[in-house]
Design a protein around this motif. Sequence first.
Motif, mmCIF file in Angstrom:
data_model
loop_
_atom_site.group_PDB
_atom_site.id
_atom_site.type_symbol
_atom_site.label_atom_id
_atom_site.label_comp_id
_atom_site.label_asym_id
_atom_site.label_seq_id
_atom_site.Cartn_x
_atom_site.Cartn_y
_atom_site.Cartn_z
ATOM 1 N N ASP A 128 0.704 -1.050 -0.089
ATOM 2 C CA ASP A 128 0.016 -0.003 0.001
ATOM 3 C C ASP A 128 0.820 1.296 0.020
ATOM 4 O OD1 ASP A 128 -2.184 -1.717 0.035
ATOM 5 O OD2 ASP A 128 -2.641 -1.103 2.069
ATOM 6 N N PHE A 129 1.963 1.332 0.819
ATOM 7 C CA PHE A 129 2.856 2.557 0.832
ATOM 8 C C PHE A 129 3.448 2.534 -0.551
ATOM 9 C CE2 PHE A 129 7.370 3.867 0.894
ATOM 10 C CZ PHE A 129 7.149 5.267 1.539
ATOM 11 N N VAL A 168 2.515 1.468 -3.694
ATOM 12 C CA VAL A 168 1.664 1.820 -4.824
ATOM 13 C C VAL A 168 1.189 3.421 -4.707
ATOM 14 C CG1 VAL A 168 -0.522 1.244 -5.759
ATOM 15 C CG2 VAL A 168 0.946 -0.497 -4.973
ATOM 16 N N GLU A 169 0.903 3.531 -3.402
ATOM 17 C CA GLU A 169 0.675 5.049 -3.381
ATOM 18 C C GLU A 169 1.760 6.016 -3.696
ATOM 19 O OE1 GLU A 169 -1.207 8.034 0.151
ATOM 20 O OE2 GLU A 169 -0.896 6.317 0.821
ATOM 21 N N ALA A 170 2.888 5.638 -3.034
ATOM 22 C CA ALA A 170 3.960 6.666 -3.250
ATOM 23 C C ALA A 170 4.440 6.792 -4.964
ATOM 24 C CB ALA A 170 5.234 6.166 -2.608
ATOM 25 N N ASN A 201 2.204 6.087 -7.402
ATOM 26 C CA ASN A 201 1.296 6.767 -8.236
ATOM 27 C C ASN A 201 1.041 8.255 -8.011
ATOM 28 O OD1 ASN A 201 0.202 4.558 -10.041
ATOM 29 N ND2 ASN A 201 -0.828 3.854 -8.308
ATOM 30 N N LYS A 202 1.806 8.782 -7.151
ATOM 31 C CA LYS A 202 1.999 10.241 -6.749
ATOM 32 C C LYS A 202 2.893 11.198 -7.628
ATOM 33 C CE LYS A 202 0.383 10.575 -1.920
ATOM 34 N NZ LYS A 202 0.649 10.697 -0.484
ATOM 35 N N LYS A 227 -2.510 -1.829 -8.438
ATOM 36 C CA LYS A 227 -2.328 -2.167 -7.139
ATOM 37 C C LYS A 227 -2.440 -3.986 -7.223
ATOM 38 C CE LYS A 227 -4.010 -0.545 -3.534
ATOM 39 N NZ LYS A 227 -4.917 -0.321 -2.123
#
Length: 398
Positions: A300-301, A303-305, A307-308, A316
């Motif tokens: 989760d960390f 993928v979020e990082a 996509n930012k 995901k």
Amino acid sequence: MPQISEKGMAMPSSPIRKLVPFADKAKERGIKVYHLNIGQPDIQTPDVALQALKTCNEKVIEYTHSAGNISYRKKLAKYYQNIGINIDENNIMITTGGSEAITIAFMSTLNPGDEIIIPEPFYANYTAFALMCGVKVKTVTSSIENNFALPPISEIEKVITPHTKGIVIVNPNNPTGYLYSKEELEQLAVIVKKHDLYLYADEVYREFCYDGYKHFSTMQLAGIEQNVILLDSVSKRYSECGLRVGALVTRNKEVMAAALKFGMARLCAPAIGQIVAEASLDTPAEYFESVYNEYIERRDFMVEALNKMPGVVCPKPRGAFYAVVKLPVDDADTFAKWLLEEFEYNKQTVMVAPASGFYSTPGLGKDEVRIAYVLKIEELKGAMETLAKALEVYPGRV
């Protein structure tokens, strides 16, 4: 000077390992390298396995049975029975890692010139295994736009020829992290039965399925029991990559008899490795719960990082611990090499695996990389910060 073989010249370099010399040189310059290129977890191996290694009191390290230690095979059969796969020890052959399970499966069932179908991108070494066995790989392409789902069954049927002998799937998938559903596998079973094909199922990541998704094994498919060959390994399940113990599992007696002859030719799987692998089957459920939660947090960390970051696309993953990531670069191979040769941020850089090596179709994956989220969160934070800075200054940014 004598020439090397045609196979030797044609053998592809691993996209996972081919940049290691550049990483070594970066380290010699005092650069910290975040290894996101290889599926080597930093998760501790289970205590029961380490204890078995420490207390091993064999006076002679002997050859084992070519099919593997009977005590291990019986215990492993119970593991499969507990997850709904009804087999016994006679359906199992222990191998030197999952890699040998794959090559022995191919050699036992395929002739030179035969074809196998693999959804791409796929685990890069399947290309090498097929080349070693004189087998041709044909592909159907999945794409990042639909999270690398299994291509339509109609697309798979289009590439079936009289030379097609099997279909290979990796579930959960390496390199994409996609998890095939029961419905997708049942559709695949229809084709396998219709054309009387082998279904080679690499399920080494079955313990790592996320967000409520459940793993359904091809060994549970009805009507193709004699067609399925399961390929397995302890490497990822117990974080024992260096143990080199895998398994070939099938209900097909003719395939198992042929595989055992190849097993006799290589004598046996590692004796000490089997002792440790057998002990690993006593790993408590709490271990897997802890590992599961750790990978969820890492995924989760990361993928979020990712996509930012401007221009980056990262689906995901539903399983395993990899993601194929689209980057705003002209060429991912060039970018991966540049990271190690020319870039540094705070005396650190990142090593990734160019995704072109996971495709068979030329030109695909040119702007993609495979990233493994196998590092602790603090390490991943450093890696993502470094990657973001690299993308900002890369000369070939698109």
